[in-house]
Design an enzyme around this catalytic site. Sequence first.
Site, PDB file in Angstrom:
ATOM      1  N   ASP A   1      -3.305   2.629  -5.825  1.00  0.00           N
ATOM      2  CA  ASP A   1      -2.296   2.504  -4.954  1.00  0.00           C
ATOM      3  C   ASP A   1      -2.035   1.392  -4.194  1.00  0.00           C
ATOM      4  O   ASP A   1      -1.273   1.561  -3.149  1.00  0.00           O
ATOM      5  CB  ASP A   1      -2.240   3.881  -4.162  1.00  0.00           C
ATOM      6  N   GLU A   2      -2.522   0.393  -4.476  1.00  0.00           N
ATOM      7  CA  GLU A   2      -2.361  -0.707  -3.687  1.00  0.00           C
ATOM      8  C   GLU A   2      -2.635  -2.084  -4.354  1.00  0.00           C
ATOM      9  O   GLU A   2      -3.232  -1.927  -5.636  1.00  0.00           O
ATOM     10  CB  GLU A   2      -3.394  -1.000  -2.154  1.00  0.00           C
TER      11      GLU A   2
ATOM     12  N   ASP B   1       0.732  -1.225  -0.085  1.00  0.00           N
ATOM     13  CA  ASP B   1      -0.047   0.208   0.195  1.00  0.00           C
ATOM     14  C   ASP B   1       0.900   1.323   0.028  1.00  0.00           C
ATOM     15  O   ASP B   1       1.604   1.427   1.010  1.00  0.00           O
ATOM     16  CB  ASP B   1      -0.900  -0.049   1.317  1.00  0.00           C
TER      17      ASP B   1
END
Length: 391
Positions: free
Chosen positions: A102-103, A8
């Site tokens: 974003d992960e 993350d």
Amino acid sequence: MQIIFHIDLNAFYASAEASVDPSLIGKPVVISGMNRRSIVSTASYEARKYGIHSAMPLFQAKQLCKNLIIKPVNFDLYRRLSNDFFTIIRTYSSIIEIASIDECYVDMTDYIRINQCQPYDLALKIQNHVYQSLKLKCSIGIAPNKFLAKMASDMKKPMGITILTKYNLKELMWPLDISDMYGVGKKTVPKLKKVGINTIGDIAQYKNYNKLRTVAGKYALILYRKANGIDNQKVHVNRDDLKSVGHSTTLQYDSNDTDQLYEILNHLAKRVSLRAKKNNLVSNSVSITIKYSRFDTVSRQTILQDYINDYESIISTAKYLFDSNYNGQPVRLLGISLNNTININDQIVQISLFDHQQIKKEENTTRDFIHKLNKEHHLNLKTAADTLKRK
């Protein structure tokens, strides 16, 4: 036993801005729109020290920090860095499930077995690789399944590494408030606390199962199993289905900021158009997806008269569908798709009523012209014949 990483990126949007503008490093930065309903999308860790957090109204954030730096959403930058981030992760494993911009979840089982390395050492290597290449910090959760990996990555930020297994979950996870449990929505938290379920450990206790079921219904068993570290979901490798061309994005935090939502739609429409053109695909069906919460999703589509793949047509149709169906509630996810795509060389151009009338008009003009030529030609022939007779 499988070894799953959840990776993350920390305060991604704010960190992305700092990665291209070093003057922002160490300063309170938020990403937000600028209208009266704007909310904070992301706050840097320096801004969080002032009590600023995501989903906070911007005017409140400015009251808390007089020196607050406000940056507008820049999805072109975020998407570029996101793609670079996933490219780096794929050098370690091809079994990657992109969860949002974003992960991601990554199955590192084979990499660790082949390279005979320790999971913690590998996570540290990945953190350094991402930071050295992109100037972005990330937290990594390591666990035997996706749920525990997700929970673990949230425990230490920024640049944290946490290993969570059935042997230490009672110590690390069970004391956490139920609001910290992935999969428990904001509306469910007060209902659970009302019946005496306050921690993840309370959910994990079988003696509380009936109380859990009165609130969560058929979802109670899933929560109970996950609280006990049981999750059989595999890492789902993202693959493209060229029968449709679509992209969606999960917002870091729910938002009803229309400026931000329009900007996301613009970004998605550009991606859909580029991908369709790259694959020589067109479609006469555009759809959007609006996800408000885990159980509240709206999907709408419309059929167009013409086959398209250009950005302008896609975004105008998507905004029309959005404006017609958006109810003003905070949005978690937006998506745009071209459905039932065909190769651009296979399309059948449909003639509209206007085109038909124009063609008919052109045909009539041509026919009149030919008739005129024939009439003149006929007169010329008749004149010539009369002359011969007189001779």
